[in-house]
Design a protein around this motif. Structure first.
Motif, short mmCIF file in Angstrom:
data_model
loop_
_atom_site.label_atom_id
_atom_site.label_comp_id
_atom_site.label_asym_id
_atom_site.label_seq_id
_atom_site.Cartn_x
_atom_site.Cartn_y
_atom_site.Cartn_z
N ALA A 155 0.74 -1.21 0.03
CA ALA A 155 0.18 -0.03 0.13
C ALA A 155 0.91 1.29 -0.05
CB ALA A 155 -0.78 -0.02 0.94
N GLN A 156 1.95 1.21 0.63
CA GLN A 156 2.89 2.45 0.67
C GLN A 156 3.54 2.41 -0.68
OE1 GLN A 156 4.95 3.10 4.64
NE2 GLN A 156 4.27 0.70 4.72
N LEU A 157 4.01 1.33 -1.24
CA LEU A 157 4.53 1.46 -2.49
C LEU A 157 3.67 1.89 -3.69
CD1 LEU A 157 6.98 0.55 -4.39
CD2 LEU A 157 5.66 -1.64 -4.80
N ASP A 158 2.54 1.86 -3.51
CA ASP A 158 1.56 2.33 -4.57
C ASP A 158 1.49 3.89 -4.30
OD1 ASP A 158 0.91 -0.02 -5.53
OD2 ASP A 158 -0.69 -0.51 -4.52
N LEU A 159 1.77 4.45 -3.10
CA LEU A 159 1.47 5.85 -3.10
C LEU A 159 2.96 6.21 -3.21
CD1 LEU A 159 -0.50 5.87 0.34
CD2 LEU A 159 -1.38 6.49 -2.12
N ALA A 160 4.09 5.62 -2.96
CA ALA A 160 5.35 6.22 -3.13
C ALA A 160 6.09 6.22 -4.48
CB ALA A 160 6.45 5.64 -2.05
N VAL A 161 5.61 5.30 -5.36
CA VAL A 161 6.20 5.04 -6.61
C VAL A 161 5.17 5.07 -7.71
CG1 VAL A 161 7.70 3.27 -8.17
CG2 VAL A 161 7.98 3.65 -5.54
N ALA A 162 5.42 5.89 -8.78
CA ALA A 162 4.74 6.01 -9.83
C ALA A 162 4.94 5.47 -10.94
CB ALA A 162 4.60 7.72 -10.10
N SER A 163 6.32 5.22 -11.16
CA SER A 163 6.85 4.42 -12.60
C SER A 163 6.29 2.90 -12.29
CB SER A 163 8.40 4.49 -12.52
OG SER A 163 8.81 3.57 -13.38
N PRO A 164 5.64 2.35 -13.48
CA PRO A 164 5.10 1.05 -13.32
C PRO A 164 6.53 0.00 -12.98
CG PRO A 164 4.33 2.19 -15.14
CD PRO A 164 5.04 3.22 -14.60
N ALA A 165 7.43 0.43 -13.91
CA ALA A 165 8.78 -0.59 -13.70
C ALA A 165 9.29 -0.52 -12.26
CB ALA A 165 9.71 0.09 -14.66
N GLU A 166 9.34 0.65 -11.56
CA GLU A 166 9.90 0.67 -10.40
C GLU A 166 8.90 0.16 -9.44
OE1 GLU A 166 11.04 4.73 -9.19
OE2 GLU A 166 13.03 4.44 -10.56
N ARG A 167 7.72 0.37 -9.72
CA ARG A 167 6.83 -0.67 -8.77
C ARG A 167 6.84 -1.94 -8.79
NH1 ARG A 167 0.76 1.86 -9.51
NH2 ARG A 167 1.75 3.78 -8.53
N LEU A 168 6.99 -2.33 -10.18
CA LEU A 168 7.26 -3.95 -10.31
C LEU A 168 8.51 -4.33 -9.50
CD1 LEU A 168 6.61 -6.66 -11.68
CD2 LEU A 168 7.98 -6.02 -13.65
N ILE A 169 9.57 -3.63 -9.51
CA ILE A 169 10.69 -4.01 -8.82
C ILE A 169 10.45 -3.81 -7.25
CG2 ILE A 169 13.22 -3.17 -8.43
CD1 ILE A 169 13.34 -1.97 -11.16
N GLY A 170 9.80 -2.93 -6.90
CA GLY A 170 9.17 -2.84 -5.49
C GLY A 170 8.53 -3.96 -5.10
N ARG A 171 7.57 -4.53 -5.92
CA ARG A 171 6.83 -5.58 -5.62
C ARG A 171 7.66 -6.85 -5.24
NH1 ARG A 171 1.25 -5.51 -4.19
NH2 ARG A 171 0.29 -3.48 -5.38
N HIS A 172 8.62 -7.31 -6.17
CA HIS A 172 9.62 -8.26 -6.04
C HIS A 172 10.30 -8.13 -4.77
CE1 HIS A 172 9.03 -10.63 -9.91
NE2 HIS A 172 8.33 -9.52 -10.30
#
Length: 510
Positions: A155-172
């Motif tokens: 939930a914090q990642l979705d608010l802090a990161v806008a880039s889809p690529a970085e959001r994917l990295i963050g998910r992993h």
């Protein structure tokens, strides 16, 4: 002599573990939660079983003569002993209806004043039934779903990161965080899997490490504590040097730490105190399975006459009944041999389960009663009066096999005025006494060691040799290495480390 085949008739005795007997043995070692889950499964599979939620005494299984029950109880015990061996062969011809003794359930009144007899009174199955209700009034309906650590970070990642690529990295990265809050997967592996540079994964990791809880996604303890110190604006060069030498902190070598960090006594004491105030496992407040509350299987209560009442907890005893009315109805409606065989199997399984549950309850009560008899000094006066006790002593006293006692005491708890204890707590090795005195319980000796160290002063820190001397003065013959082993099991540091810590605390107090 010519070799030729021939037929011979021989008579002999052998024992095989039938599925029903294996089930009865397995039920002994289940905790009450595991037992409830097992019974729930049987209620779903067997149409002849139903819950008995009415208050009152648990119905007993019908059986044959007293002699037959005694003989078949011996078969049950033999099966227990053979269950620890491999390669069992043969067949067991005992009927299902004659496996367990037809004895009444009990409350045991134990006289702690030295009586040899064990008077039995009352019934142990009274009270309300277990919590099997599916209605909204159940305890589970008041619980809310616990937020997991991964969901909290996502939930914090979705608010802090806008880039889809970085959001994917963050998910992993978040997927690689364990329940303690640490990143368990190397960044290189994540980079290879996603086909990106490791530097880019490192960049996203720094973002995730800024999330709540502070210290999350660290790769080791030093990094976890450093993140928390940065959040407090306390990560100065001295703290950095301290975190680089955490083994010295564990050893309480404050002299070396002062030299490495370039600080005085007061500063090093403050720095160590701040380190200890941090959370080395920031993820433990989230996720994972819900903590299970220990529910005692047995109640130990003092009686007015000085004896002890041993009572089974009715809430840990699933009550099931065989619906004979429904059995009669479906038996009349059976049209073919397959239906009749299915109904007969259901009836057989249902009868065996009810007897197994009754036998399990009686066995727990017998073992608990003997534990109270053997350890009456503990219940009356405390842990210093805990006696050495092993499985064989209890097994011989109640006429059962050691493996039965071992299974009964696994995952079972009793509650008494001194607290809640696992039944295995009362089995302790013997420490020899000096002279011809009575042996001491290892658990009682551990308690005495802890008591001595708690009472020591900074000017007189007890070494392991000094503890040995004091224990021998009190009639306990113990080796120095045994004292060191017990001290380490209590997580008590050595005398040198305790002296450093207490001197540092005394210096900080000035």
């Amino acid at each position: 002599m010519a070799m030729m085949p021939r037929m011979e008739l021989r008579q002999g005795q052998s024992l095989v573990m039938t599925p029903q007997l294996l089930q009865a043995i397995k039920l002994l070692q289940l905790s009450h939660l595991e037992l409830q889950n097992f019974v729930e499964g049987e209620l779903e599979r067997n149409p002849l079983l139903e819950r008995n939620d009415e208050a009152g005494e648990m119905p007993l299984a019908n059986g044959g003569s007293e002699g037959a029950h005694a003989a078949d109880q011996a078969s049950y015990e033999r099966a227990e002993s053979l269950n620890t061996q491999e390669g069992m062969e043969g067949r067991l011809g005992t009927g299902l209806e004659n496996v367990f003794q037809n004895e009444q359930p009990q409350i045991a009144r134990l006289d702690t004043r030295g009586a040899d007899s064990l008077p039995i009174t009352g019934g142990a199955y009274g009270g309300s039934g277990g919590s099997f209700e599916d209605g909204p009034e159940g305890f589970e309906s008041s619980l809310t779903a616990e937020l997991s650590l991964h969901d909290h970070l996502a939930a914090q990642l979705d608010l802090a990161v806008a880039s889809p690529a970085e959001r994917l990295i963050g998910r992993h990265i978040i997927d690689g965080v364990d329940d303690a809050g640490y990143l368990a997967e190397p960044l290189a592996d994540i980079a290879v899997r996603l086909g990106v540079d490791e530097a880019r994964v490192e960049q996203v990791l720094r973002i995730v490490q800024g999330f709540d809880p502070s210290g999350v996604a660290a790769r080791d303890v030093s990094e976890c504590l450093a993140i928390q110190l940065r959040d407090r604006d306390r990560y100065d060069p001295a703290m950095q040097a301290l975190l680089a030498n955490l083994p010295l902190v564990a050893k309480r070598d404050y002299t070396a730490l002062k030299r490495i960090c370039g600080v005085d006594d007061e500063d090093i004491a403050d720095m160590v105190a701040e380190i200890r105030s941090l959370d080395p496992k920031p993820g433990r407040a989230f996720g994972g399975s819900a903590a299970e509350t220990v529910v005692p299987d047995v109640f130990i209560r003092p009686a007015p006459d000085g004896s002890w009442l041993v009572d089974l907890n009715p809430d840990t005893l699933p009550r099931v009944l065989v619906n004979q009315t429904y059995h009669a109805r479906v038996s009349r409606a059976a049209r073919n041999d397959e239906d009749k065989a299915f109904i007969a199997e259901c009836l057989q399984t249902a009868n065996w389960l009810t007897r197994s549950l009754e036998q399990r309850a009686r066995t727990i009560l017998k073992v608990a009663s003997e534990i109270v008899r053997q350890q009456d000094g503990f219940f009356a006066h405390g842990v210093e009066h805990l006696r050495p006790l092993n499985l064989k002593t209890v097994a011989d006293a109640i006429g059962m096999h050691e493996s039965t006692v071992s299974r009964v005491t696994s995952n079972k708890y009793l509650t008494c005025p001194r607290g809640v204890f696992e039944m295995k707590y009362f089995f302790s090795a013997a420490i020899a006494a000096t002279g011809y005195g009575e042996a001491h319980s290892a658990e009682a000796v551990r308690y005495r060691i802890k008591q001595m160290i708690d009472e020591e002063s900074p000017a007189e820190i007890l070494s392991d040799d000094a503890i040995v001397t004091r224990l021998k003065t009190n009639g306990i013959d113990i080796a120095r290495r045994t004292v060191a082993k017990y001290r380490e099991s209590l997580r008590i540091p050595s005398s040198m480390e305790r002296r450093r810590e207490k001197l540092a605390m005394a210096g900080a107090g000035r």
